[in-house]
Design a protein around this motif. Structure first.
Motif, PDB file in Angstrom:
ATOM      1  N   ARG A 126      93.228  37.307  12.241  1.00 35.80           N
ATOM      2  CA  ARG A 126      94.190  37.189  13.339  1.00 35.80           C
ATOM      3  C   ARG A 126      94.011  38.300  14.370  1.00 35.80           C
ATOM      4  N   ALA A 127      93.694  39.501  13.884  1.00 37.09           N
ATOM      5  CA  ALA A 127      93.491  40.604  14.821  1.00 37.09           C
ATOM      6  C   ALA A 127      92.289  40.319  15.720  1.00 37.09           C
ATOM      7  N   VAL A 128      91.216  39.817  15.127  1.00 37.05           N
ATOM      8  CA  VAL A 128      90.004  39.561  15.899  1.00 37.05           C
ATOM      9  C   VAL A 128      90.212  38.393  16.861  1.00 37.05           C
ATOM     10  N   ARG A 149      92.862  49.239  29.916  1.00 39.06           N
ATOM     11  CA  ARG A 149      92.830  47.866  29.409  1.00 39.06           C
ATOM     12  C   ARG A 149      92.758  47.784  27.904  1.00 39.06           C
ATOM     13  N   ALA A 150      92.257  48.847  27.267  1.00 42.15           N
ATOM     14  CA  ALA A 150      92.157  48.833  25.809  1.00 42.15           C
ATOM     15  C   ALA A 150      93.540  48.715  25.177  1.00 42.15           C
ATOM     16  N   ALA A 151      94.592  48.972  25.963  1.00 35.79           N
ATOM     17  CA  ALA A 151      95.947  48.842  25.440  1.00 35.79           C
ATOM     18  C   ALA A 151      96.207  47.416  24.961  1.00 35.79           C
ATOM     19  N   LEU A 152      95.592  46.425  25.603  1.00 32.62           N
ATOM     20  CA  LEU A 152      95.877  45.032  25.234  1.00 32.62           C
ATOM     21  C   LEU A 152      95.300  44.652  23.873  1.00 32.62           C
ATOM     22  N   PRO A 153      93.958  44.778  23.662  1.00 33.69           N
ATOM     23  CA  PRO A 153      93.467  44.471  22.313  1.00 33.69           C
ATOM     24  C   PRO A 153      94.130  45.331  21.255  1.00 33.69           C
ATOM     25  N   LEU A 154      94.435  46.575  21.604  1.00 36.23           N
ATOM     26  CA  LEU A 154      95.120  47.461  20.660  1.00 36.23           C
ATOM     27  C   LEU A 154      96.496  46.897  20.292  1.00 36.23           C
ATOM     28  N   ALA A 155      97.224  46.444  21.305  1.00 33.42           N
ATOM     29  CA  ALA A 155      98.556  45.898  21.052  1.00 33.42           C
ATOM     30  C   ALA A 155      98.474  44.650  20.177  1.00 33.42           C
ATOM     31  N   TYR A 156      97.446  43.825  20.408  1.00 33.91           N
ATOM     32  CA  TYR A 156      97.310  42.611  19.601  1.00 33.91           C
ATOM     33  C   TYR A 156      97.049  42.967  18.143  1.00 33.91           C
ATOM     34  N   THR A 157      96.238  44.007  17.909  1.00 36.31           N
ATOM     35  CA  THR A 157      95.975  44.410  16.526  1.00 36.31           C
ATOM     36  C   THR A 157      97.229  44.989  15.896  1.00 36.31           C
ATOM     37  N   GLN A 159     100.267  44.265  16.682  1.00 37.19           N
ATOM     38  CA  GLN A 159     101.151  43.129  16.407  1.00 37.19           C
ATOM     39  C   GLN A 159     100.822  42.535  15.043  1.00 37.19           C
ATOM     40  N   GLU A 160      99.541  42.340  14.774  1.00 37.15           N
ATOM     41  CA  GLU A 160      99.146  41.783  13.484  1.00 37.15           C
ATOM     42  C   GLU A 160      99.428  42.764  12.357  1.00 37.15           C
ATOM     43  N   PHE A 161      99.318  44.065  12.673  1.00 34.13           N
ATOM     44  CA  PHE A 161      99.604  45.070  11.655  1.00 34.13           C
ATOM     45  C   PHE A 161     101.076  44.996  11.246  1.00 34.13           C
ATOM     46  N   GLN A 162     101.945  44.801  12.240  1.00 34.32           N
ATOM     47  CA  GLN A 162     103.374  44.683  11.920  1.00 34.32           C
ATOM     48  C   GLN A 162     103.634  43.470  11.041  1.00 34.32           C
ATOM     49  N   GLN A 163     102.945  42.375  11.346  1.00 32.59           N
ATOM     50  CA  GLN A 163     103.076  41.184  10.499  1.00 32.59           C
ATOM     51  C   GLN A 163     102.557  41.474   9.095  1.00 32.59           C
ATOM     52  N   LEU A 164     101.446  42.233   9.038  1.00 35.91           N
ATOM     53  CA  LEU A 164     100.839  42.528   7.741  1.00 35.91           C
ATOM     54  C   LEU A 164     101.792  43.322   6.865  1.00 35.91           C
ATOM     55  N   MET A 165     102.571  44.232   7.464  1.00 33.67           N
ATOM     56  CA  MET A 165     103.507  45.025   6.681  1.00 33.67           C
ATOM     57  C   MET A 165     104.457  44.105   5.911  1.00 33.67           C
ATOM     58  N   ILE A 166     104.883  43.044   6.580  1.00 24.00           N
ATOM     59  CA  ILE A 166     105.768  42.097   5.900  1.00 24.00           C
ATOM     60  C   ILE A 166     104.990  41.323   4.836  1.00 24.00           C
ATOM     61  N   SER A 167     103.785  40.876   5.195  1.00 24.43           N
ATOM     62  CA  SER A 167     102.958  40.153   4.228  1.00 24.43           C
ATOM     63  C   SER A 167     102.694  41.019   3.001  1.00 24.43           C
ATOM     64  N   ILE A 201      90.705  47.135  14.867  1.00 26.45           N
ATOM     65  CA  ILE A 201      90.828  47.573  16.256  1.00 26.45           C
ATOM     66  C   ILE A 201      89.463  47.539  16.926  1.00 26.45           C
ATOM     67  N   GLY A 202      88.460  48.100  16.231  1.00 32.55           N
ATOM     68  CA  GLY A 202      87.108  48.110  16.801  1.00 32.55           C
ATOM     69  C   GLY A 202      86.602  46.703  17.064  1.00 32.55           C
ATOM     70  N   ALA A 203      86.782  45.828  16.063  1.00 29.45           N
ATOM     71  CA  ALA A 203      86.271  44.463  16.211  1.00 29.45           C
ATOM     72  C   ALA A 203      86.993  43.732  17.331  1.00 29.45           C
ATOM     73  N   SER A 204      88.307  43.921  17.461  1.00 30.50           N
ATOM     74  CA  SER A 204      89.017  43.197  18.515  1.00 30.50           C
ATOM     75  C   SER A 204      88.668  43.764  19.893  1.00 30.50           C
ATOM     76  N   LEU A 205      88.327  45.038  19.975  1.00 30.64           N
ATOM     77  CA  LEU A 205      87.862  45.590  21.253  1.00 30.64           C
ATOM     78  C   LEU A 205      86.542  44.947  21.665  1.00 30.64           C
ATOM     79  N   VAL A 206      85.636  44.799  20.698  1.00 29.29           N
ATOM     80  CA  VAL A 206      84.346  44.163  21.003  1.00 29.29           C
ATOM     81  C   VAL A 206      84.576  42.724  21.470  1.00 29.29           C
ATOM     82  N   LEU A 207      85.387  41.990  20.695  1.00 27.27           N
ATOM     83  CA  LEU A 207      85.615  40.587  21.037  1.00 27.27           C
ATOM     84  C   LEU A 207      86.385  40.449  22.349  1.00 27.27           C
TER      85      LEU A 207
END
Lengths: 311, 282
Positions: A126-128, A149-157, A159-167, A201-207
């Motif tokens: 999901r992060a990627v 601009r790196a703030a955006l992919p970072l924020a998306y990751t 977001q998934e991290f917050q979901q992961l905490m619940i998971s 984070i690294g992978a989503s920045l690349v993508l």
């Protein structure tokens, strides 16, 4: 400002007498340089960029939280879905692969094995996937406001991290229910998650950079992700299926275990399940992927910073 | 129309030494100051947009056509290039309030975004002092969220820190005048309320170079007056203001210089009365 007045008067666009620019007017670039004006679009140095990103940390966190909140705001159960979604996912995987297909042969505590693998893989997936859309899906934001601009992919990751905490909360309960004891190794779970987050984070920045120009990526990504899912040993043990098979050379399993998703899944299983045999070098592989992807991804994304938002 | 164009081209022809296509019809209304500091220099700026999904006549977006196109090795016709700004040059000085007028699609908003450093130039350059900022946070806000959350999100998106957000919060709610609706999702707002809240958030920050894109024509009459006052105040705080509006009265009231863009080029640049008169004729 130490220039003679006449030079400034010359530089003014309109001469007072006839309303036309004076002849022999200095080039605008020189005028700008003389007054210390800088090009509006210039990529900051990497340290300056990281500092800017740090200054925007509140935006990154708020943006991530806001996206999570708005995701379920239209449903009757609301934020409860943040827990229900992973729970239902776990139930379906168990029904499908554990009971109907019977993949569990030879694996002790298959439900824990499967659900751990699935949740860890889903986090990366999901992060990627989110990262790939983070630039191309937010062009209006990029064209309206100024921020690294790196703030955006970072924020998306995040977001998934917050979901992961619940998971992870759901996962821990499920693993305990299936009979795994709590061990000292559980203390290392946050470290494993940190390493995986660095990789994500690294992978989503690349993508994000690739997805910003290659529009067809979003169409292709689900297929890539599914292939990755099957290759990462979520449903089966790579060691049993590939490593012990007679017609497959031994190095194939080693290569498959080097796959970052497989490595993070194996690491989490090692920590949570006593019945799972630890792989050698697993920590080294996880640390390598975390550092390599994070640093490389950042550098790769930053290199095109001034180009985002154009196409 | 024909008359004024002819006149313009005549004026243009009389300027042999001018590399630029713009016409200065009037000097500054104020006496030339000794230290007129340029804050924004735009040097022969070209902006080219790439637009996806603009279907040509031959391709009406079905799969068979797309396949034929691939087989024939034709490029990607649904990717079109739009030359939005074509060689614009001017210098803006400290204390200027510059109105930008022009028809829809004349490149006004694109020019503002380029000045703000949000669109990379195809060629040419924009030189600025400090960071020009566009007055607008619409893109950062989320309709499903409450006004409360959107205020915080919008402020962070503009680069405020938590302390500043706390200070500004009440002011934003007051100014927008949405009252208890701040607890409701923005999707439940009337369009006027939404516009008021967006303007209140966007104008909560002070700027060196301020770019305003059609922000004035929002809300009812009362709010319009309030927002014009706020713009005036921001103008006094800011070094230079650019204002894009279709409402010419606002431009005449607020600006000391007007640039008329036509098809991506400057058609006229000068004091508001002259340019607006010509613009109204054209």
């Amino acid at each position: 400002m130490s220039q003679p007045e006449s030079a400034i008067a010359d530089a003014q666009a309109g001469g007072p007498s006839d309303g036309t620019p004076a002849k022999g007017q200095e080039p605008l670039a020189e005028l700008a340089a003389r007054h210390g004006l800088r090009r509006a679009i210039a990529r900051p140095s990497l340290p300056a960029y990281l500092r800017q990103l740090w200054e925007r940390r509140h935006f990154v966190m708020t943006y991530a939280t806001s996206r999570n909140v708005s995701k379920y705001s239209n449903s009757a159960l609301g934020q409860l879905w943040q827990v229900l979604t992973p729970l239902l996912n776990a139930a379906i995987y168990y029904l499908m692969f554990g009971l109907i297909l019977g993949t569990s042969k030879g694996i002790e505590n298959y439900p824990a094995f499967l659900i751990t693998g699935m949740f860890v893989f889903t986090y990366t997936q999901r992060a990627v996937t989110g990262g790939a859309k983070s630039i191309s899906g937010n062009l209006s934001l990029i064209r309206a406001l100024h921020f690294p601009r790196a703030a955006l992919p970072l924020a998306y990751t995040i977001q998934e991290f917050q979901q992961l905490m619940i998971s992870m909360g759901v996962l821990v309960v499920l693993v305990l229910v299936t009979g795994e004891p709590i061990t000292w190794l559980w203390l290392l779970v946050p470290v494993a998650l940190l390493l995986q987050t660095m990789f994500n984070i690294g992978a989503s920045l690349v993508l994000a950079r690739v997805g910003a120009t290659a529009r067809d990526l979003n169409q292709l990504l689900p297929f890539i992700m599914r292939t990755w899912l099957y290759a990462s040993g979520v449903f089966f043990s790579i060691g049993d299926k590939v490593g012990s098979a007679e017609n497959i050379p031994g190095w194939v399993a080693d290569v498959m275990y080097f796959n970052p998703a497989a490595a993070y899944i194996e690491l989490m299983r090692d920590l949570l399940m006593t019945s799972h045999a630890p792989r050698p070098y697993i920590w080294s592989v996880c640390v390598f992927w975390a550092l390599f992807t994070l640093i490389g991804g950042f550098w790769y994304f930053w290199r095109a910073e001034e180009k985002y938002g154009r196409g | 129309m024909a008359e004024s164009t002819e006149e313009l081209s005549r004026v243009k022809a009389e300027e042999p030494g001018t590399p630029r296509a713009d016409v200065r019809v009037h000097p500054d209304p104020e006496p030339p100051q000794v230290t007129r500091t340029p804050t924004v220099v735009v040097d022969d700026l070209h902006i080219i947009y790439r637009v996806y999904g603009a279907a040509t006549e031959a391709e009406k977006g079905n799969a068979a056509n797309a396949l034929m196109r691939l087989l024939k090795r034709q490029g990607r016709p649904q990717m079109k290039e739009v030359h939005a700004v074509r060689g614009v040059s001017f210098v803006a000085y400290h204390g200027d309030a510059i109105g930008i007028v022009g028809r829809n699609g004349s490149g006004k908003s694109t020019l503002l975004r380029a000045i703000a450093g949000l669109l990379p130039p195809h060629s040419g350059a924009v030189y600025t002092d400090g960071q020009p900022s566009l007055l607008g946070v619409n893109a950062a806000l989320m309709r499903e969220l409450t006004g409360e959350r959107n205020i915080v999100l919008g402020c962070y998106a503009m680069g405020l820190n938590p302390k500043q957000v706390k200070e500004k919060y009440d002011d934003i709610v007051d100014f927008s005048g949405i009252g208890e609706f701040v607890q409701f999702p923005m999707s439940t707002y009337s369009s006027g309320m939404g516009a008021r809240l967006r303007f209140a958030i966007a104008s909560a920050k002070a700027h060196d170079v301020l770019l305003i894109d059609e922000a004035l024509a929002t809300g009812d009459r009362d709010f319009k007056r309030k927002s014009q006052e706020r713009i005036k105040k921001m103008r006094e705080e800011a070094g230079t203001v650019f204002l894009v509006a279709h409402n010419l009265d606002v431009i005449e009231e607020t600006c000391n210089r007007v640039i008329w863009l036509h098809k991506g080029k400057i058609k006229m640049d000068g004091d508001p009365k002259t340019v607006l008169a010509a613009y109204n004729k054209g």
